[in-house]
Design an enzyme around this catalytic site. Structure first.
Site, PDB file in Angstrom:
ATOM      1  N   SER A   1       0.830  -1.196   0.000  1.00  0.00           N
ATOM      2  CA  SER A   1       0.000   0.000   0.000  1.00  0.00           C
ATOM      3  C   SER A   1       0.865   1.247   0.000  1.00  0.00           C
ATOM      4  O   SER A   1       1.965   1.252   0.570  1.00  0.00           O
ATOM      5  CB  SER A   1      -0.863  -0.032   1.261  1.00  0.00           C
ATOM      6  OG  SER A   1      -1.380   1.234   1.537  1.00  0.00           O
TER       7      SER A   1
ATOM      8  N   TYR B   1      -1.959  -0.958  10.465  1.00  0.00           N
ATOM      9  CA  TYR B   1      -2.137  -1.464   9.107  1.00  0.00           C
ATOM     10  C   TYR B   1      -0.924  -1.095   8.249  1.00  0.00           C
ATOM     11  O   TYR B   1      -0.296  -1.952   7.627  1.00  0.00           O
ATOM     12  CB  TYR B   1      -3.428  -0.888   8.490  1.00  0.00           C
ATOM     13  CG  TYR B   1      -3.498  -1.102   7.011  1.00  0.00           C
ATOM     14  CD1 TYR B   1      -3.756  -2.372   6.490  1.00  0.00           C
ATOM     15  CD2 TYR B   1      -3.260  -0.051   6.117  1.00  0.00           C
ATOM     16  CE1 TYR B   1      -3.781  -2.590   5.126  1.00  0.00           C
ATOM     17  CE2 TYR B   1      -3.290  -0.261   4.756  1.00  0.00           C
ATOM     18  CZ  TYR B   1      -3.556  -1.528   4.263  1.00  0.00           C
ATOM     19  OH  TYR B   1      -3.570  -1.734   2.919  1.00  0.00           O
TER      20      TYR B   1
ATOM     21  N   LYS C   1       2.184  -3.597   6.648  1.00  0.00           N
ATOM     22  CA  LYS C   1       2.609  -3.679   5.239  1.00  0.00           C
ATOM     23  C   LYS C   1       4.117  -3.388   5.133  1.00  0.00           C
ATOM     24  O   LYS C   1       4.842  -4.054   4.394  1.00  0.00           O
ATOM     25  CB  LYS C   1       1.824  -2.680   4.373  1.00  0.00           C
ATOM     26  CG  LYS C   1       0.347  -3.017   4.209  1.00  0.00           C
ATOM     27  CD  LYS C   1       0.148  -4.280   3.389  1.00  0.00           C
ATOM     28  CE  LYS C   1      -1.316  -4.628   3.179  1.00  0.00           C
ATOM     29  NZ  LYS C   1      -1.528  -5.954   2.597  1.00  0.00           N
TER      30      LYS C   1
END
Ligand code: UDP
Length: 356
Positions: A137, A163, A167
């Site tokens: 992302s 989050y 990643k």
């Protein structure tokens, strides 16, 4: 059933939004697709049937998709899937993705995203499958230090949620793995803002509960499921004061994965490479609302509220490396993103639960 090595791709999280759309161009390019998903964020089918997004993909393509209800945290079950097929490559989508939630239950995010990825990599290694496309992302860039964001932009600085950090950590693990064993080839795809739906309107983003992201929220307001959109801040240094993002049509994103798989199959250069997937264009919240209103013919009531914590003013990418390295570039416009979202939302006002 054993399948031909050069043509069979495993998709973890293949019943989710990006995964399910990616199956379509993979099949159209001649690949056989096997999906592994624990259905934690996908619409389950009726007893004995495949999950709804997989059934829709089968209807749209006329081809069968093999599905396993398997959790990546259960290594033995993952290993059994690898025993049954010869995969040429894995596309790893599976993971939790709600930014806000990741601040409340970080351990769950690290267990599912990071431990799940490690389990997958260990099983891949044991089965000598060493080609991977990883769903990352643009959040790994943190607050943009310059625009447009190139792959040379720093990553991992001031990441505000679990989050984004998950990643970033997985990217680091993949780099270390490739450094340790030159047989691995990994393409890390850093998505900007995927939106839209399959142009048939029969497959789309099906968020559970209140959508976190702009486009599904706008669509739900347009269809009348929600009364009003909140616009998070109009005092940013942007064209109209609202946040600017690089929205990317889900089918363009899906095709980007096919380009990555093809690259892994033909590439002699091993190692891990990170690539931005975006259009390179930024649109503001008000521009998105305006376009959606035009294509749907619906009024979209909105109110300006305060900034959302963790948001930046603008984020859009330099997409030239994807073009150079993968031969991929986004083709679809903001208008098509809104049109296809609207088609999906009008056909399935409550998402796939409309069908029940
Ligand atoms: N946004 C908004 N209202 C919403 C959801 C999002 O104004 O209900 C804004 C948000 O502040 C940002 C843009 O829309 O400027 C895109 O937000 P989204 O959550 O879709 O993507 P991300 O923030 O992850 O780039």
């Amino acid at each position: 059933m054993n399948t031909t090595k050069s043509q069979c791709v495993l998709l973890t999280g293949g019943a989710g939004y990006v995964g399910s759309h990616t199956i379509i161009p993979l099949i159209e390019s001649g690949y056989e697709v096997v999906v592994l998903d624990n259905l934690s964020n996908a619409c389950k089918g009726l007893e004995g049937q495949k999950p709804v997004p997989i059934t829709k993909v089968e209807e749209l393509t006329g081809k069968e998709v093999t599905f396993y209800n398997v959790d990546l945290l259960n290594s033995n079950s993952v290993s059994e899937v690898f025993d049954k097929h010869d995969f040429c490559c894995v596309i790893h989508f599976a993971g939790l993705k709600a930014v806000g939630e990741s601040c409340h239950i970080p351990l769950t995010y690290y267990r599912v995203n990071v431990s799940g990825s490690i389990n997958l990599l260990e099983v891949m290694k044991a089965h000598n499958v060493k080609k991977l496309v990883f769903s990352s992302s643009s959040t790994v860039y943190g607050e943009p230090q310059f625009l447009p964001i190139t792959e040379a932009h720093s990553v991992g600085n001031n990441l505000l949620n679990g989050y984004a950090k998950s990643k970033y950590y997985i990217e680091g693990i993949l780099q270390d793995l490739c450094n340790s064993d030159k047989d691995w080839s990994v393409i890390i795809l850093r998505y900007f803002n995927p939106v839209g739906a399959h142009p048939s309107g029969n497959l789309g983003e099906d968020p559970t509960g209140i959508p976190n992201n702009l486009m599904p929220f706008v669509a739900q307001v347009a269809v009348g499921s929600r009364p009003c959109l909140q616009v998070f801040g109009n005092d940013y240094d942007t064209v109209d004061g609202t946040g600017v993002r690089d929205y990317l049509h889900i089918m363009d994103l899906a095709e980007g994965h096919v380009s990555a798989v093809k690259k892994l199959q033909t590439n002699n250069k091993n190692g891990a490479v990170a690539i931005n997937l975006g259009t390179g264009n930024g649109y503001s919240v008000l521009q998105v609302i305006d376009m959606f209103s035009q294509v749907s013919g619906r009024k979209i009531p909105y109110e300006i509220v305060g900034r959302r914590q963790g948001d930046c003013a603008s984020s859009y990418c330099d997409a030239s490396f994807a073009k150079d390295y993968l031969g991929w570039e986004a083709k679809r416009t903001l208008k098509e993103m809104c049109q296809d979202t609207w088609k999906w939302q009008s056909l399935y006002p409550q998402g796939f639960s409309t069908l029940k």
